[in-house]
Motif scaffolding. Structure first.
Motif, PDB file in Angstrom:
ATOM      1  N   GLU A  66       0.759  -1.174  -0.057  1.00 29.75           N
ATOM      2  CA  GLU A  66       0.071  -0.002   0.128  1.00 29.75           C
ATOM      3  C   GLU A  66       0.935   1.170  -0.047  1.00 29.75           C
ATOM      4  O   GLU A  66       0.499   2.118  -0.357  1.00 29.75           O
ATOM      5  N   ASP A  67       1.932   1.277   0.894  1.00 35.97           N
ATOM      6  CA  ASP A  67       2.617   2.603   0.820  1.00 35.97           C
ATOM      7  C   ASP A  67       3.493   2.725  -0.276  1.00 35.97           C
ATOM      8  O   ASP A  67       4.188   3.984  -0.605  1.00 35.97           O
ATOM      9  N   HIS A  68       3.771   1.633  -1.263  1.00 36.88           N
ATOM     10  CA  HIS A  68       4.507   2.086  -2.560  1.00 36.88           C
ATOM     11  C   HIS A  68       3.601   2.182  -3.614  1.00 36.88           C
ATOM     12  O   HIS A  68       4.060   2.554  -4.828  1.00 36.88           O
ATOM     13  N   TYR A  69       2.482   2.121  -3.570  1.00 31.92           N
ATOM     14  CA  TYR A  69       1.446   1.646  -4.724  1.00 31.92           C
ATOM     15  C   TYR A  69       1.462   3.097  -5.642  1.00 31.92           C
ATOM     16  O   TYR A  69       1.370   2.761  -6.832  1.00 31.92           O
ATOM     17  N   GLU A  70       1.429   4.241  -4.972  1.00 33.18           N
ATOM     18  CA  GLU A  70       1.264   5.657  -5.887  1.00 33.18           C
ATOM     19  C   GLU A  70       2.577   5.752  -6.640  1.00 33.18           C
ATOM     20  O   GLU A  70       2.604   6.532  -7.602  1.00 33.18           O
ATOM     21  N   ILE A 100       3.884   3.592  -8.335  1.00 36.77           N
ATOM     22  CA  ILE A 100       3.731   2.553  -9.526  1.00 36.77           C
ATOM     23  C   ILE A 100       2.301   2.766 -10.377  1.00 36.77           C
ATOM     24  O   ILE A 100       2.295   2.583 -11.551  1.00 36.77           O
ATOM     25  N   CYS A 101       1.270   3.192  -9.625  1.00 39.07           N
ATOM     26  CA  CYS A 101       0.154   3.222 -10.449  1.00 39.07           C
ATOM     27  C   CYS A 101      -0.493   4.617 -10.298  1.00 39.07           C
ATOM     28  O   CYS A 101      -0.650   5.107  -8.889  1.00 39.07           O
ATOM     29  N   THR A 102      -1.057   5.373 -11.252  1.00 35.58           N
ATOM     30  CA  THR A 102      -1.718   6.778 -11.017  1.00 35.58           C
ATOM     31  C   THR A 102      -3.153   6.698 -11.539  1.00 35.58           C
ATOM     32  O   THR A 102      -3.679   7.738 -11.241  1.00 35.58           O
ATOM     33  N   THR A 103      -3.494   5.820 -12.130  1.00 39.23           N
ATOM     34  CA  THR A 103      -4.875   5.601 -12.839  1.00 39.23           C
ATOM     35  C   THR A 103      -6.128   5.323 -11.792  1.00 39.23           C
ATOM     36  O   THR A 103      -7.082   5.301 -11.971  1.00 39.23           O
ATOM     37  N   HIS A 104      -5.637   4.372 -10.687  1.00 33.02           N
ATOM     38  CA  HIS A 104      -6.483   4.269  -9.707  1.00 33.02           C
ATOM     39  C   HIS A 104      -5.651   4.123  -8.407  1.00 33.02           C
ATOM     40  O   HIS A 104      -4.425   3.916  -8.406  1.00 33.02           O
ATOM     41  N   THR A 105      -6.658   3.861  -7.226  1.00 31.09           N
ATOM     42  CA  THR A 105      -5.735   3.913  -5.747  1.00 31.09           C
ATOM     43  C   THR A 105      -5.866   2.477  -5.472  1.00 31.09           C
ATOM     44  O   THR A 105      -6.383   1.243  -5.923  1.00 31.09           O
ATOM     45  N   TYR A 106      -4.874   1.997  -4.535  1.00 33.10           N
ATOM     46  CA  TYR A 106      -4.624   0.942  -3.815  1.00 33.10           C
ATOM     47  C   TYR A 106      -5.942   0.348  -3.202  1.00 33.10           C
ATOM     48  O   TYR A 106      -6.281  -0.645  -3.380  1.00 33.10           O
ATOM     49  N   ALA A 107      -6.606   1.507  -2.432  1.00 31.83           N
ATOM     50  CA  ALA A 107      -8.152   0.904  -2.148  1.00 31.83           C
ATOM     51  C   ALA A 107      -8.999   0.489  -3.141  1.00 31.83           C
ATOM     52  O   ALA A 107      -9.791  -0.321  -2.950  1.00 31.83           O
ATOM     53  N   ASP A 108      -8.914   0.995  -4.347  1.00 34.36           N
ATOM     54  CA  ASP A 108      -9.717   0.749  -5.301  1.00 34.36           C
ATOM     55  C   ASP A 108      -9.378  -0.917  -5.666  1.00 34.36           C
ATOM     56  O   ASP A 108     -10.343  -1.634  -5.707  1.00 34.36           O
ATOM     57  N   ARG A 109      -7.953  -1.274  -5.383  1.00 30.44           N
ATOM     58  CA  ARG A 109      -7.839  -2.628  -5.794  1.00 30.44           C
ATOM     59  C   ARG A 109      -8.464  -3.669  -4.790  1.00 30.44           C
ATOM     60  O   ARG A 109      -9.025  -4.811  -4.788  1.00 30.44           O
ATOM     61  N   VAL A 110      -8.061  -3.075  -3.572  1.00 29.45           N
ATOM     62  CA  VAL A 110      -8.767  -4.040  -2.365  1.00 29.45           C
ATOM     63  C   VAL A 110     -10.302  -4.107  -2.455  1.00 29.45           C
ATOM     64  O   VAL A 110     -10.784  -5.299  -2.209  1.00 29.45           O
ATOM     65  N   GLU A 111     -10.861  -2.829  -2.699  1.00 28.32           N
ATOM     66  CA  GLU A 111     -12.519  -2.782  -2.681  1.00 28.32           C
ATOM     67  C   GLU A 111     -12.852  -4.028  -4.021  1.00 28.32           C
ATOM     68  O   GLU A 111     -13.775  -4.838  -3.660  1.00 28.32           O
ATOM     69  N   THR A 112     -12.077  -3.923  -5.106  1.00 26.61           N
ATOM     70  CA  THR A 112     -12.455  -5.074  -6.294  1.00 26.61           C
ATOM     71  C   THR A 112     -12.408  -6.451  -5.533  1.00 26.61           C
ATOM     72  O   THR A 112     -13.245  -7.150  -5.694  1.00 26.61           O
ATOM     73  N   LEU A 113     -11.450  -6.778  -4.799  1.00 29.92           N
ATOM     74  CA  LEU A 113     -11.061  -8.046  -4.336  1.00 29.92           C
ATOM     75  C   LEU A 113     -12.044  -8.534  -3.333  1.00 29.92           C
ATOM     76  O   LEU A 113     -12.552  -9.573  -3.172  1.00 29.92           O
ATOM     77  N   GLN A 114     -12.361  -7.374  -2.308  1.00 33.89           N
ATOM     78  CA  GLN A 114     -13.510  -7.756  -1.566  1.00 33.89           C
ATOM     79  C   GLN A 114     -14.906  -8.102  -2.109  1.00 33.89           C
ATOM     80  O   GLN A 114     -15.576  -8.821  -1.739  1.00 33.89           O
ATOM     81  N   ALA A 115     -15.059  -7.275  -3.319  1.00 37.68           N
ATOM     82  CA  ALA A 115     -16.236  -7.589  -4.119  1.00 37.68           C
ATOM     83  C   ALA A 115     -16.340  -9.071  -4.765  1.00 37.68           C
ATOM     84  O   ALA A 115     -17.388  -9.534  -4.945  1.00 37.68           O
ATOM     85  N   MET A 172      10.039  -3.506  -8.097  1.00 35.93           N
ATOM     86  CA  MET A 172       9.649  -2.092  -8.563  1.00 35.93           C
ATOM     87  C   MET A 172      10.255  -1.045  -7.759  1.00 35.93           C
ATOM     88  O   MET A 172       9.547  -0.046  -7.927  1.00 35.93           O
ATOM     89  N   GLY A 173      11.302  -1.197  -7.126  1.00 34.36           N
ATOM     90  CA  GLY A 173      11.863  -0.098  -6.213  1.00 34.36           C
ATOM     91  C   GLY A 173      11.299   0.108  -4.742  1.00 34.36           C
ATOM     92  O   GLY A 173      11.628   0.871  -4.205  1.00 34.36           O
ATOM     93  N   GLU A 174      10.481  -0.924  -4.580  1.00 37.92           N
ATOM     94  CA  GLU A 174       9.789  -0.930  -3.313  1.00 37.92           C
ATOM     95  C   GLU A 174      10.847  -1.479  -2.242  1.00 37.92           C
ATOM     96  O   GLU A 174      11.966  -1.884  -2.456  1.00 37.92           O
ATOM     97  N   LYS A 175      10.533  -1.160  -0.974  1.00 38.82           N
ATOM     98  CA  LYS A 175      11.380  -1.613   0.417  1.00 38.82           C
ATOM     99  C   LYS A 175      11.049  -2.734   0.767  1.00 38.82           C
ATOM    100  O   LYS A 175       9.739  -3.219   0.208  1.00 38.82           O
ATOM    101  N   HIS A 176      11.679  -3.547   1.370  1.00 38.81           N
ATOM    102  CA  HIS A 176      11.671  -4.875   2.004  1.00 38.81           C
ATOM    103  C   HIS A 176      10.205  -4.730   2.778  1.00 38.81           C
ATOM    104  O   HIS A 176       9.252  -5.722   2.571  1.00 38.81           O
ATOM    105  N   GLU A 177       9.891  -3.681   3.422  1.00 40.86           N
ATOM    106  CA  GLU A 177       8.786  -3.352   4.145  1.00 40.86           C
ATOM    107  C   GLU A 177       7.458  -3.336   3.490  1.00 40.86           C
ATOM    108  O   GLU A 177       6.307  -3.806   3.818  1.00 40.86           O
TER     109      GLU A 177
END
Length: 191
Positions: free
Chosen positions: A15-19, A21-36, A52-57
């Motif tokens: 979640e903290d690295h998502y922005e 990588i992606c600017t067309t939709h949010t991490y919350a959008d991805r989670v909401e779709t999975l919940q649906a 993709m340049g993320e940290k281990h965390e």
């Protein structure tokens, strides 16, 4: 009603690295779709791309998010840097680091299907066989936009490890196959 029972929708990263990588939709959008998907009674297939340049965390964050969502099948992809893309210069994964990530996904999600997917040939290199001690399966053949290694090499790798290849037929029955008989099926699992 149409026969579908699983939907693939990757979280892609933590979640903290998502922005980054992606600017067309949010991490919350991805989670909401999975919940649906889950609420509709379908199985979830969701994972991400490491490297993709993320940290281990961020990778740990993604592994726990997938666990908390109840995702049944987790494909772990490794970045395959492609010329002309924003991440073309990214190649900071070492094979042992990639293997550590797979082991961490197994530790956090001990009862889920961990699947080694795209980029494995590039990032795991000679350690690919060891990945199958942490994962349940590999994607065989080519990926969405990149080539994989020949299926015959994958089947030989699986046989060399002493594993069996199991394919589910249309009735959901598991059939143990000898490598020459295995179809080029991305849904084959290793036992």
């Amino acid at each position: 009603a149409c026969g579908g029972d699983r939907v693939n929708h990757n979280l892609n990263t933590g979640e903290d690295h998502y922005e980054e990588i992606c600017t067309t939709h949010t991490y919350a959008d991805r989670v909401e779709t999975l919940q649906a998907v889950r609420d509709a009674g379908l199985e979830m297939c969701s994972g991400g791309i490491i490297g993709m340049g993320e940290k281990h965390e961020h990778i740990i964050q993604m592994a726990f998010a997938l666990r908390d969502l109840g995702v049944q099948s987790i494909p772990v992809n490794f970045l395959n840097p492609i010329d002309g893309t924003p991440l073309e210069e990214r190649n900071d994964l070492a094979p042992i680091k990639s293997l550590h990530h797979l082991a961490m996904f197994r530790f956090v999600n001990p009862d889920r299907e961990i699947r080694i997917a795209g980029g494995r040939e590039i990032q795991l290199r000679s350690l690919q066989p060891l990945g199958l001690f942490a994962a349940n399966s590999i994607f065989v053949g080519d990926y969405l936009t990149t080539k994989g290694q020949l299926p015959a090499r994958d089947y030989q790798m699986i046989a060399d490890l002493g594993f069996q290849i199991v394919v589910r037929n249309e009735q959901g029955e598991e059939i143990v196959c000898d490598p020459p008989e295995v179809p080029n099926d991305p849904l084959a699992i290793v036992t």
